[in-house]
Scaffold this motif. Structure first.
Motif, short mmCIF file in Angstrom:
data_model
loop_
_atom_site.label_atom_id
_atom_site.label_comp_id
_atom_site.label_asym_id
_atom_site.label_seq_id
_atom_site.Cartn_x
_atom_site.Cartn_y
_atom_site.Cartn_z
N ALA A 1 0.81 -1.22 0.00
CA ALA A 1 0.00 0.00 0.00
C ALA A 1 0.85 1.27 0.00
N ARG B 1 -1.89 -5.74 -4.79
CA ARG B 1 -2.85 -4.67 -4.53
C ARG B 1 -4.26 -5.09 -4.94
N ARG C 1 -5.76 -7.57 -2.42
CA ARG C 1 -6.24 -6.87 -1.22
C ARG C 1 -7.52 -6.10 -1.54
N ALA C 2 -7.57 -5.48 -2.71
CA ALA C 2 -8.77 -4.75 -3.11
C ALA C 2 -9.97 -5.70 -3.19
N LEU D 1 -11.28 -6.33 0.27
CA LEU D 1 -12.00 -5.18 0.79
C LEU D 1 -13.37 -5.02 0.12
N VAL E 1 -17.12 -0.73 1.83
CA VAL E 1 -16.11 0.25 1.44
C VAL E 1 -16.33 0.61 -0.02
N ASP F 1 -12.44 4.45 -2.10
CA ASP F 1 -11.69 4.25 -0.86
C ASP F 1 -10.76 3.03 -0.97
N VAL F 2 -11.25 1.97 -1.59
CA VAL F 2 -10.42 0.77 -1.78
C VAL F 2 -9.21 1.11 -2.63
N CYS F 3 -9.43 1.84 -3.70
CA CYS F 3 -8.35 2.23 -4.60
C CYS F 3 -7.19 2.87 -3.83
N PHE F 4 -7.53 3.85 -3.01
CA PHE F 4 -6.48 4.58 -2.28
C PHE F 4 -5.92 3.76 -1.12
N GLU F 5 -6.74 2.92 -0.52
CA GLU F 5 -6.27 2.10 0.60
C GLU F 5 -5.23 1.07 0.18
N VAL F 6 -5.33 0.58 -1.04
CA VAL F 6 -4.36 -0.43 -1.49
C VAL F 6 -3.13 0.20 -2.14
#
Length: 149
Positions: free
Chosen positions: A29, A68, A71-72, A75, A81, A85-90
């Motif tokens: 991330a 990434r 993980r996305a 989520l 979510v 938000d998922v895009c930026f969190e990963v």
């Protein structure tokens, strides 16, 4: 044409490559680029990319993006979510690039995946869920059976 022979990688190169892979797994991330990974491994970016691909079957950047997207996917299956938000969190910085890569690896846009697979792994052991939800790159997908009729 003579057969191609692969020379075995020296053990110290394999240790460096494992450290790079472990760092990608741990820091997926964070902003990571091949030049920084190579510099920290005391290798050139080109050498790292070639050797990483030989050892793991894909280039370091592709490996990072696969982590990434995995993980996305997890989520998005939670369902609570947003795709942004998922895009930026990963660790992705562009929603458009994230969505394009997600579609390439998973076969559908993240919003469709979120709607279709919310809660799909409930009750599964984490190791089983990870195996059955691992993205399959287009080139790895099994060919469709052709109709001979």
């Amino acid at each position: 044409m003579a057969p191609v022979t692969r020379t075995p990688q020296p053990l110290h190169d394999l240790v460096r490559l494992r450290r790079v892979r472990d760092r990608i797994d741990r820091e997926f991330a964070q902003p990571l680029d091949v030049e920084a990974l190579a510099r920290d491994a005391h290798l050139s970016a080109g050498h790292l990319s070639r050797q990483f691909k030989l050892a793991y079957g894909e280039a370091p950047y592709s490996y990072l993006m696969t982590r990434r997207i995995e993980r996305a996917m997890a989520l998005l299956r939670r369902g609570d979510v947003s795709v942004t938000d998922v895009c930026f969190e990963v660790g992705c910085s562009s929603l458009g690039s994230f969505s394009t890569r997600f579609r390439e690896l998973v076969g559908m846009p993240p919003s469709v995946y979120r709607r279709s697979y919310a809660g799909a792994t409930e009750g599964l052991l984490p190791c089983v869920a990870r195996q059955v939800t691992r993205p399959i790159r287009n080139r790895e997908a099994a060919p469709k059976a052709s109709s001979l009729e």
